[in-house]
Structures are given as structure tokens and as C-alpha cells.
Design an enzyme around this catalytic site. Structure first.
Site, short mmCIF file in Angstrom:
data_model
loop_
_atom_site.label_atom_id
_atom_site.label_comp_id
_atom_site.label_asym_id
_atom_site.label_seq_id
_atom_site.Cartn_x
_atom_site.Cartn_y
_atom_site.Cartn_z
N ASP B 25 -1.89 -0.27 -4.45
CA ASP B 25 -0.82 -0.45 -3.47
C ASP B 25 0.48 -0.15 -4.20
O ASP B 25 0.96 -0.95 -5.00
CB ASP B 25 -0.86 -1.89 -2.94
CG ASP B 25 0.33 -2.20 -2.02
OD1 ASP B 25 1.12 -1.28 -1.74
OD2 ASP B 25 0.44 -3.37 -1.60
N LYS B 86 10.32 4.00 -4.18
CA LYS B 86 9.53 4.48 -3.05
C LYS B 86 10.41 5.02 -1.93
O LYS B 86 10.03 5.94 -1.21
CB LYS B 86 8.68 3.33 -2.52
CG LYS B 86 7.61 3.72 -1.51
CD LYS B 86 6.73 2.53 -1.21
CE LYS B 86 5.69 2.83 -0.17
NZ LYS B 86 4.81 1.65 0.03
N GLU B 185 -1.35 2.27 4.69
CA GLU B 185 -1.30 0.84 4.36
C GLU B 185 -1.88 -0.04 5.46
O GLU B 185 -2.70 -0.92 5.18
CB GLU B 185 0.13 0.42 4.02
CG GLU B 185 0.57 0.93 2.65
CD GLU B 185 2.08 0.92 2.47
OE1 GLU B 185 2.79 0.35 3.31
OE2 GLU B 185 2.55 1.50 1.47
N ASP B 207 3.79 -6.21 8.84
CA ASP B 207 4.01 -6.15 7.40
C ASP B 207 5.48 -6.44 7.07
O ASP B 207 6.34 -5.58 7.24
CB ASP B 207 3.59 -4.76 6.89
CG ASP B 207 3.74 -4.61 5.38
OD1 ASP B 207 4.34 -5.50 4.73
OD2 ASP B 207 3.25 -3.60 4.85
#
Lengths: 181, 627
Positions: B25, B86, B185, B207
């Protein structure tokens, strides 16, 4: 050696009868079985050649699956099997009543902002479009069965109009929601 | 990587041997690595017992630090310490400017179109920074599990476009990590809860991380996970909770001045620990003494709820919107999966539960759930579960189009199309005597090219001039199982062709990656030669084993005596080459055997489809379901 399976028509690939009224559950089932046999995830540790073939096979199966499950795409594909190309520009004139209806609908949509409850009205539009689409699919199916290809083609054109209208309704809903929240 | 392993789909030639694969992840704030051991997926800790690796990389005077070590220096050395990289993945210089002034880094564009951050160790790209994080995780896995790592499944957000996915894959390549698959994800989270084998229906993945919020609506049908809609807020997360609690403390203490940065940091830390304590307690005592700030008080669960409720409401609004985009209602949602550390906050769970009218799934650590799902999928892909029927089919998240006259995007592959997929469309010239055509590849749902994301541009040149509309240019889009795109164009009358792997605009070119790889190799003390030789020998062994297994199964059926002779000859050559210590020699022999087997492999692949479609009967399906 042969690549006959991949170049065969979509219905044969999925082993279902060539017909507009296709059994979608069966198509789903076959889709899943085919994917299990060919999907790149099953060839992660395989040679580059196998990976390449797996990707080609899966791509083809996905293309077929999409064409079979979408009502408009399926209709277009069936016509293409009969040698009718919808992309040709020499369109016959369309049913005037239908075009009238389309124009009225566009007009109603452009005024929807000032309605009391625009979202409710848009929901209503969606429902109407769905119903009309349903009857058009029936119309297409019958025209195709009795080999009235010009009629069948006209039904597809109408379905395309409806598809576009549905998209406009959805976009308008999103826009109005944004303004409300 | 030229593997020639002719094996049955889903089966390895040596089923008794566990092949080590990990799930990674690669997060905005934290990253994790997990693997399946003794049929259990678990995340791997570092030598200090920490599972979470902060996604922070510091380019120091002498060494590159990753994780906790880098975090410690972040305050003192902000311009050389890269956080939240990211957010920069797959972005060009022009995109980065639009991120606003909030970015503490200095960017340089240099020769490459890839944006780079200036550090004391030179200019680094987001791909290189991410590769450092991946390397750290890879080393952690190797240290824990031994050094035979087959590969990794790396997770990416469902909304990641082609350029961002490509950048992630480039980072893995740079870290010398074999990517088995990029996995969305939310799909990974659903897999962690075993929802892929459960009831069919709509699943919501909520999330909430430290700084980002994502909501994904998936539909599981016949083993296919379809992303129906994604939404969220890239600037909303648990850190915002801490912020409002810290502000409340300032208010309670009647502190009137503008707090110093160090006081703000301290209060944020106190707020965070209070918030975490309130996940299990009803109230918490807070005592802060620093600089000219002195305060002591109690924060109750309900007080905190009042403070953060407006923020949670914002996430609920995004959920509502995504459901509408997906054309489903809250009652249609079968399960809600909670992901991200901030979902530990009770008020979040309650409000999410209220909105979806069901208890959200929280039994798996929300920080680890994505990595765990990725590890489960990695285990399947590595071939450790030959009998496993699990197959995750992905769809493309955003439509792919081409620019046509008037700056309009003509969509070639629509969003939510299952991948891999190939689609061709014909175009023509609009001017007499035109001999070239510009192909501009874009991604997005909007009509205007300017509102979509530009992925690549290339020219098809040198086809013969003709009158407008006479040329027939077939443009083909091919998307692979990871969602990566290749575009080719061909003028059908003359056969002139051009193609492009979509990445030059934002990703790294192959030669750039090669250079970086070579640079990193120079620094490594490894003996490259012995490593390459060992790799080739293992490869040769695998190829021969796989071929033997395949020949035994259907060699007589699919091959003529002459073909068998040729293959056997090439096989013998490889067996002899393997005994030598020349890796190039072995490589060439593998290639030779591959070529000798090409037709055989193609036949096997074809019979594969035939077998899948043979002997269908209702009974057969009924039987399968009962297994």
C-alpha cells in the site's frame, strides 16, 4: 495455427444464439468462464508470448462482452453482421413525429431550472426515457426478426437519440445538485 | 524478463513450492507491506516493530533516509525532505504549478518533461522518491522472508489516471520490483474482507486518511468488481480533526495571540492524542504547558463530536454525491468498508453507519486493510493458490479519447469498460494534400479537450497526399490489465504506422529509467555479474521444467514429430548452456527455445479458450456452485 475462435462473431464466441433478445445472465456466466481461462492474471508468471496472446484474447472477449450487454451496441453489432453500417452519412430522413418529440423534450429540459422541484422533474424524465428505450428495443428486435433492416436501422438511430438524452438529463441533475448543496 | 513458462492457467510447475509475493500500500501519508504466511495475510514490521512506514524521504548530506528517520528531520530540513509525494505522481511541471503555493519544494523541469524537485542530491522526480519508499519496503520484506521475492501487487487510488498508474509502475521498476498487478485501493479493501467471495451487490469503501478522503462505490457481480463511482476531497482528513481540536484548546485557554509554529505543532500533537484516546474513553484530560501557553482541561466525547461534525458532514455529502453518480441509493449498499486511520474516530463510524443505514465493517485494522487485500491478491497471482477461482476484473476509471477538430474529445474507450481492452476507430484528413496527422490522447469525461487530461501527443507522418476525407487512419487504443494505455495509428491505404506507449508526457522514458537503474547499480556493492548469472540459471531451469510439463500434457496432441524434434533440440541447447557460466549465452539459448515453441504456445492458448467453452451444461454450473 487457427485463431478461429477470436475472429468468430461475438455470439459464437460466447456460444449464445445470434439474436437481439440475448440471455444476459448466460452471457455473464460465459464471460466469467472465458475470463478465467484467458485473463492476464492467470499468466503472470508465463512467457511474454503467452502474456501477449492472453491480452489479445481478453481484449477481444471484453469487446464482445461490451457489445453484447449494451442494448444499443448490441443492435449496432447485429446490423453490422447483416452488412448494415450505421456510420454511413447517407441517412434516410427520420420520423418527423419522433424528431418533434425530441425537440419538445430539449425545450422542456432547457426550462427545467425554473421548475419548483427540478430534480423531481428530471427523475421523471429519466423514467420516461427508460420506458421509451424499452419499447424501442422491442421495436428493433421485431424489425430484425422480420428482416426489415431499414426499420431496424431507424430504431437504432432513435435509441442513440435516447441515449444522448439520458446523458443530458444526468448531467443536468449533477449540475443542479451542485448548486443546491 | 523473458519467461517461458508454459503452465496451466493458475498452476505453477512446482505447486509444492511457496512463491513469495507481497502486497504494497503506497500511501500518501504512510506505506505498508504485507504478505501471506501460513494462510494468513499480515503486514510486516520493521526492526523496531513499526508496521507503518511514513511516506517521507529525506535527501541528506550523505544518505537517503526513508520513514521515521526522515520524519525526524523534516522540521529542520524541509526543502530536502519530501512528504506526500503521491500527490505529485504522474504530474507534469504545468500541473504542479496548479497545486498552489502550499508546496514547499522548488521544482525544476530540466531536459525531461518530467517535473523534478530540487534537493541537495540533485533534482529528483516523484517516481524516484516513490522508488525509495518501495525499496525500503522491499528490503523489509526480503529481510523478514528471505530473498526470493516473485513480485508485488501495488495499490493505487481508483481515480488514478493512466499517467499516475504508469508513474507508479515506473517507480516499482526503478526499485527493481516486479509488479504482478496494480490494484485499486478500494478493491483491495473489499478483498481483505473476503467480499469477493461473498454476496453479490453494491459495496461502499469509505477511506478517510490523515489528509485525504476517498469514497468509492463498487459493484460485485459474477466475480467482477466494477467501480461505479469515486469521489472525495483531496484536502480533508484526520489532520483537520486535530486542527479544530487544537483551535478549541486555544479558545478555551483564551489565548489571543497568533500561536508560534512550534506551539501549533505541540497543540496538534496533543489534539491528536486526545482524539485517539477518545476512540475508547468517554473523556480525556489534557494538560499543555509550553512557551507562554498554559492550559488544563477536559474534552468529552460529545464535545469532540460537536467540533468535528461539520467535517464529517462534508464526507457524507461526498458519499451522497457518489451514490448518485453510481445511480444507486443508500439502501442498495450491501456493505460499507472502513479504511484509513481516521475511521477509528467513533463519530465517523456512527455518522457513516447512519447514512448507509448499516454497521460499517471495522474488524480489520483500517490502516492495514488495503495492504492486506493486496497481499491476498499477490498470493493468488504468484500461483500459490492453484485451485483458487478468484479473479478480479477491473474496469477503466476514466474514458479515453482523442482530440478531433474544434478541440473536442471523441471517446474511444468509455469509463467502466472491463480491461484489458482494445478499440479501433477510423479517422480521416480534413485538408487536401494532408500527409500527416497529429494524434492527441486525452482522458476524462468532459466534451472539451481542455477540460480533460492530456496524456500524450504524437504524429503520424508521411502518408501519401490525397483529397480531404480520402485517407483512412485507424487509431487503436490498447489498455492492459493494469490500466496502462498504448496507442497506435496506421494509414490503411499506405500502411504508414506510428505508435506510442502513453507515458512520455508525464512518465519517464525507457532510457531515463535505464540510466537511473544503472546509476543505482553502480552504488550497489552487489556483484552484478554473479547475480545476473544466477538469475539466468534459475530462469533456464524454470523454462525447461515448464516445457517438460506442457509436453507431457499435450505435446503429442498438438505437435508434429518434426516440431517436437526442433523443440527438443533447442531444449538440449539450453540445458547445455545452463551449465556454462556465461549469462548472455544462457539468455540467448532461452530466446532460441522460446522461438522454437512459439507456435506450440499459440496452439495451447487457443485450445485453452476452446476448453473453457466446451461441454457447457446446466448441471456443470450447478456443480461448480456447490464447491
Amino acid at each position: 495455427m487457427t485463431t478461429d475462435i477470436l475472429s468468430s462473431n461475438f455470439f459464437a464466441l460466447f456460444d449464445v444464439p445470434v439474436s437481439y433478445d440475448v440471455d444476459l445472465d448466460l452471457v455473464q456466466q460465459r464471460y466469467r468462464d472465458l475470463q478465467k481461462a484467458v485473463h492476464p492474471d492467470k499468466f503472470v508468471n508465463a512467457s511474454d508470448q503467452e502474456k501477449r496472446i492472453s491480452m489479445q484474447q481478453t481484449s477481444r472477449i471484453n469487446e464482445a462482452f461490451n457489445a453484447l450487454r449494451q442494448p444499443v451496441d448490441r443492435a449496432i453489432y447485429l446490423l453490422s453482421l447483416k452488412g448494415v453500417d450505421l456510420n454511413l452519412e447517407n441517412e434516410t430522413t427520420m420520423d418527423a413525429v419522433f424528431l418533434m418529440g425530441q425537440m419538445e423534450m430539449r425545450e422542456a429540459l432547457s426550462e427545467i431550472h425554473s421548475a419548483d422541484d427540478p430534480l423531481a422533474e428530471l427523475d421523471d424524465f429519466s423514467r420516461q426515457i427508460k420506458d421509451k428505450m424499452k419499447s424501442m428495443m422491442d421495436g428493433f428486435s421485431q424489425a430484425l426478426e422480420s428482416d426489415r433492416l431499414d426499420d431496424a436501422r431507424e430504431w437504432v438511430r432513435k435509441m442513440q437519440f435516447m441515449q444522448k438524452a439520458k446523458k443530458e438529463v444526468d448531467e443536468l441533475s449533477a449540475k443542479i445538485e451542485d448548486e443546491l448543496y | 524478463m523473458a519467461l517461458l513458462q508454459i503452465s496451466e492457467p493458475g498452476q505453477t510447475t512446482a505447486p509444492h513450492q511457496h512463491r513469495l509475493a507481497v502486497g504494497i500500500d503506497l500511501g500518501t501519508t504512510n506505506s505498508l507491506v504485507a504478505t501471506v504466511r501460513s494462510a494468513q495475510a499480515q503486514t510486516l514490521p520493521d526492526e523496531n516493530g513499526h508496521h507503518l512506514l511514513p511516506s517521507v524521504v529525506r535527501y541528506g548530506e550523505e544518505v537517503i533516509e526513508v520513514g521515521d528517520a526522515a520524519v525526524e528531520h523534516a522540521v529542520k530540513d524541509p526543502s530536502n525532505t519530501i512528504v506526500s509525494v503521491k500527490r505529485l505522481m504522474g504530474r507534469a511541471a504545468a500541473d504542479l504549478k496548479s497545486l498552489g503555493e502550499s508546496s514547499p519544494y522548488e521544482f525544476s523541469t530540466g531536459d525531461s518533461s518530467v517535473a523534478k524537485i530540487k534537493t541537495r542530491s540533485g533534482d529528483v522526480s516523484a517516481v524516484e522518491v516513490s522508488a525509495e519508499i518501495l525499496k525500503t519496503l522491499k528490503n523489509r520484506a526480503i529481510a523478514t522472508l528471505g530473498d526470493d521475492l516473485v513480485g508485488a501487487v501495488i495499490t493505487v487510488p481508483a481515480y488514478f489516471d493512466d499517467a499516475q498508474r504508469q508513474a507508479t509502475k515506473d517507480a516499482a521498476r526503478l526499485a527493481d520490483l516486479n509488479v504482478l498487478r496494480l490494484l485499486n485501493e478500494p478493491t483491495a479493501a473489499a478483498v481483505a474482507y473476503g467480499l469477493d467471495t461473498g454476496q453479490e451487490g453494491v459495496i461502499a469503501i469509505y477511506d478517510l486518511g490523515g489528509g485525504t478522503f476517498d469514497i468509492s462505490i463498487l459493484r460485485l457481480k459474477q466475480g467482477v468488481f466494477e467501480v461505479l463511482a469515486t469521489g472525495g476531497d483531496s484536502a480533508l482528513g484526520g489532520d483537520d480533526f486535530d486542527h479544530v481540536i487544537a483551535e478549541w484548546m486555544l479558545q478555551q485557554a483564551a489565548y489571543k495571540k497568533t500561536p508560534s509554529p512550534s506551539l501549533v505543532r505541540l497543540l496538534m500533537r496533543e489534539a491528536r492524542s486526545a482524539k485517539e484516546q477518545l476512540a475508547s474513553d468517554n473523556e480525556v484530560n489534557i494538560k499543555v504547558e509550553a512557551e507562554d501557553f498554559k492550559w488544563q482541561g477536559v474534552l468529552s466525547l460529545s464535545q469532540m463530536r460537536d467540533l468535528i461534525e461539520p467535517l464529517i458532514k462534508k464526507t457524507i455529502m461526498a458519499c451522497r454525491r457518489s451514490l448518485r453518480d453510481a445511480d444507486v441509493s443508500a439502501e442498495d449498499v450491501l456493505e460499507v468498508v472502513m479504511v484509513g486511520g481516521s475511521t477509528r474516530t467513533l463519530a465517523v463510524r456512527e455518522m457513516v453507519g447512519e447514512f448507509f443505514q448499516r454497521e460499517p465493517l471495522v474488524s480489520i485494522d483500517p490502516d492495514k486493510v488495503v495492504a492486506v487485500g493486496a497481499a491476498l491478491q499477490a498470493d493468488v497471482l504468484a500461483g500459490n493458490k492453484p485451485g483458487d477461482e478468484m479473479l478480479l476484473l477491473d474496469v477503466i476509471p476514466l474514458s479515453l479519447g482523442i482530440e478531433t477538430m474544434g478541440g473536442l474529445s471523441e471517446k474511444i474507450i468509455y469509463r467502466n469498460t472491463p480491461i484489458p481492452v482494445a478499440k479501433a476507430q477510423d479517422f480521416t484528413t480534413y485538408k487536401d494534400g494532408q500527409t500527416a496527422m497529429a494524434v492527441h490522447v486525452v482522458q476524462g469525461e468532459r466534451e472539451l479537450v481542455d477540460d480533460c487530461r492530456s496524456l500524450a501527443r504524437f504524429d503520424l507522418r508521411g502518408f501519401p497526399p490525397s483529397v480531404a476525407g480520402a485517407a483512412r487512419i485507424r487509431v487503436t487504443y490498447q489498455v492492459d490489465a493494469d490500466g496502462l494505455l498504448t496507442v497506435s495509428a496506421r494509414e490503411e491505404n499506405s500502411g504508414v504506422e506510428a505508435s506510442v506507449d502513453v507515458k512520455p508526457s508525464y512518465g519517464l522514458t525507457d532510457s531515463e529509467i535505464e540510466t537511473m537503474l544503472r546509476d543505482s547499480m553502480d552504488h550497489a556493492s552487489d556483484d552484478m555479474h554473479s547475480r545476473m548469472l544466477r538469475e539466468q540459471q534459475v530462469e533456464a531451469e524454470r523454462v525447461v521444467e515448464a516445457l517438460d510439463a506442457a509436453l507431457k500434457k499435450d505435446g503429442d496432441e498438438l505437435l508434429s514429430e518434426e516440431e517436437k524434434g526442433n523443440i527438443s533440440e533447442a531444449r538440449e541447447l539450453l540445458v547445455n548452456a545452463k551449465a556454462s557460466d556465461d549469462s548472455e549465452n544462457i539468455k540467448a539459448a532461452i530466446k532460441k527455445l522460446e522461438n522454437a515453441c512459439a507456435d506450440y504456445v499459440a496452439r495451447r492458448m487457443n485450445s485453452n479458450i476452446r476448453n473453457a467453452m466446451q461441454g457447457h451444461s446446466v448441471e456443470e454450473y450447478a456443480g461448480k456452485d456447490q464447491e
